[in-house]
Design an enzyme around this catalytic site. Structure first.
Site, short mmCIF file in Angstrom:
data_model
loop_
_atom_site.label_atom_id
_atom_site.label_comp_id
_atom_site.label_asym_id
_atom_site.label_seq_id
_atom_site.Cartn_x
_atom_site.Cartn_y
_atom_site.Cartn_z
CE LYS A 177 -3.79 -1.81 2.95
NZ LYS A 177 -4.81 -1.49 2.08
NE ARG A 219 -10.96 -9.34 -2.53
CZ ARG A 219 -11.21 -8.16 -3.49
NH1 ARG A 219 -11.61 -8.58 -4.75
NH2 ARG A 219 -11.18 -7.07 -3.10
#
Length: 601
Positions: A359, A433
């Protein structure tokens, strides 16, 4: 009657923050021995409505309430507050708060409760003159409790990893690796998880303070700003509601329900706000077990060996880059009745660097909050015994830390999730996920779930689409979606159902695996939708719903019942949904806690 709906224990009290004590009594405001008195003002079609008891209470304090309403142009809007200083050396009551309850709906009472908590500040005792119905009393008590939450004392409550709090049972005997007691650095808040299909959407406007501390005395927004609250000296500790319902069993039950819900939210907020330096997967699993067992639930931890043996490939792959390995916590509740077996699955990423798909620095700052879904599931489970929720409920906390390292998951890797579905990892920052895939497949294939709901701070796209006060709802079942929407509205949270667009499904096809973890095959965008479509693949044929709480789980400021930092979003909605089969939301009992057991893998 003290507002103490859940079975209290020294262990639980030591592990979480404590909501204010709320009691009911008859009599007058002066009998309550309070330093601050609040009276309520409703908003009618032809102007504000004052009850006779409200006028009398103000008159006893030397305040002409009718004249005050006229001169200050008070309307009684929900959550509005006028502070009236009371002078005189002989007075023990120093302030009168005139609090608006709007049209008198439960949401209005909840807003009023939060406003009272924020404006009363560090009052030793607050007396509230009101005659709410039980359902309104519950909403008011929830608002008071949620508006009183503070982060202060958090690190003391976090304690030493692996050490029992208050002499209670300890689920782990060895300290968490890498989790020291040293104070962490400053931790800013509120950066959402961003994945490749959310490119360019990695900045979300910060929400400013709800009210300017230098603003007018009449607060139409429902509470003091963070600086004003701090200036007031701290949270509210004790509230006495002076009412004719003091001996009403339904009113007492309403307070017990509010207490149970507030404790669940406090648990979630405390855990979300705990710095990742302390909050390793092992620490969080240990904390979850201790909290769950203190509430009378059964908790099981699957450690690294069990995860490998049982095929939890998503959790293991995400956690590979960290020296602090993943855990899965299963919490079980078995209430009376033959309701459906409902399984709640929470994303528990204790820190998300993005992995090798690193990130940007600014997007990493708030990533201690990336386990908000798991925290909400734990808070929800803890409240079930006190609320007497019918049926069987299981909570799964999918806990891992997503870091870089020599053994970290790589883009292009193919992993095998629980149940055998293979996934090509195209972006390691789409890790939530992957851990949820294991949890959903395990719920559908091993636990015998009848319905499954997952919560996750999953995509930055959801905050762009719906803002910071509305969660995204995806579901394979219309009835389940309607139930959750109704529950959220009743609880004072908000969801908006988004489509599972079938035309987007090919976007997560992979040439080398069953699925890809982000959209690649088609340039369809819709990052939140493609993420939900990915999760649906693991729920089988079960009724399933996914709540994307990336926007709602975090807040930049105190605003009504919402707290700065972790908000605990989802606890109230899930509890309303799970309790829907009960006789009524306020008609709850406090059963004796079931004997708790702990298994550790």
């Amino acid at each position: 009657m003290t507002m103490d709906g859940s079975a209290s224990s020294p262990v639980l009290d030591a592990l979480i923050g404590s909501p204010p004590e709320i009691t009911l009594r008859s009599g007058s405001a002066t009998d309550a021995a309070a330093s601050v008195v609040a009276v309520v003002l409703a908003a009618g079609e032809d102007g504000p409505v004052l009850a006779a008891a409200t006028r009398r209470a103000a008159a006893d304090l030397g305040v002409d309430l009718d004249r005050l309403v006229e001169t200050e142009s008070l309307r009684g809007d929900a959550g509005s507050v006028l502070v009236v200083p009371l002078t005189g050396a002989e007075r023990s009551i120093t302030r009168l708060l005139v609090v608006g309850v709007g049209a008198g709906q439960p949401g209005d009472w909840r807003a009023a409760g939060a406003a009272v908590a924020r404006r009363a500040g560090a009052a030793a005792r607050l007396a509230v003159i009101a005659q709410p119905a039980p359902v309104e009393l519950r909403a008011f008590a929830e608002g008071v409790a949620l508006g009183s939450y503070r982060v202060s004392g958090l690190l003391e409550r976090a304690g030493q990893p692996g050490r029992p709090a208050g002499g209670g049972p300890d689920a782990r005997t060895r300290p968490a690796a890498g989790a020291g007691a040293e104070a962490p650095g400053r931790d800013a808040l509120n950066v959402n998880e961003i994945t490749v299909d959310d490119a360019g959407l990695d900045s979300v406007d910060a929400v400013g303070p709800a009210i300017d501390a230098a603003g007018p005395a009449v607060d139409a927004g429902g509470g003091a700003s963070a600086p004003a609250a701090e200036a007031a000296g701290g949270p509210l500790r004790e509230v006495v509601v002076v009412t004719d319902l003091a001996a009403d069993p339904a009113a007492l039950a309403a307070l017990r329900a509010a207490r149970a819900v507030a404790l669940g939210v406090y648990i979630a907020r405390d855990l979300v706000n705990t710095p990742s330096l302390v909050k390793s997967p092992e620490w969080l699993a240990d904390r979850a077990v201790r909290i769950a067992t203190a509430a009378g639930l059964t908790a099981t931890v699957l450690g690294p060996r069990e995860l490998a043996e049982q095929g939890f490939g998503g959790l293991r792959a995400v956690g590979r880059g960290s020296p602090r390995p993943p855990r899965l916590v299963r919490i079980e509740y078995d209430g009376a009745g033959a309701a459906r077996h409902r399984v709640l699955v929470g994303k528990g990423i204790t820190f998300d660097s993005g992995g090798l798909s690193l990130k940007p620095a600014v997007s990493m700052i708030g990533m201690k909050t990336d386990m908000s879904g798991a925290a909400a599931v734990l808070g929800t489970m803890t409240a079930l015994p006190a609320l007497g929720v019918p049926g069987r409920v299981t909570g799964l906390l999918c806990i891992a830390e997503n870091m870089i390292g020599g053994n970290a998951m790589r883009p292009g890797d193919v992993i095998t999730c629980w149940g055998g579905t293979t996934v090509e990892v195209l972006n390691t920052d789409a890790e939530g996920r992957l851990v949820l895939a294991d949890g959903l497949a395990y719920a559908a294939g091993e636990l015998g779930a009848d319905v499954v709901v997952d919560l996750a701070t999953l995509t930055g796209a959801i905050a762009v689409a719906l803002g910071r006060r509305t969660a995204g709802l995806f579901s394979s079942d219309d009835d389940l979606a309607a139930e959750l929407t109704t529950a959220a509205e009743s609880a004072g949270e908000r969801v908006w159902r988004l489509p599972l667009t079938e035309d987007y499904r090919p976007a997560i096809d992979s040439p080398v695996a069953d699925l890809a973890n982000i959209g690649r095959a088609l340039d369809v965008g819709g990052g939140s939708i493609t993420a939900a479509l990915f999760l649906r693949e693991f729920a089988g044929k079960l009724p399933w719903a996914h709540l994307d709480i990336a926007g709602t789980a975090r807040s930049d400021s105190d605003d009504g019942e919402i707290s700065r930092g972790g908000t605990g979003w989802g606890v109230r909605t899930l509890l309303r949904w799970l309790a829907a089969d009960a006789t009524s939301p306020a008609d709850v009992i406090t059963p004796a806690p079931a004997e708790a057991s702990t298994q550790v893998g």
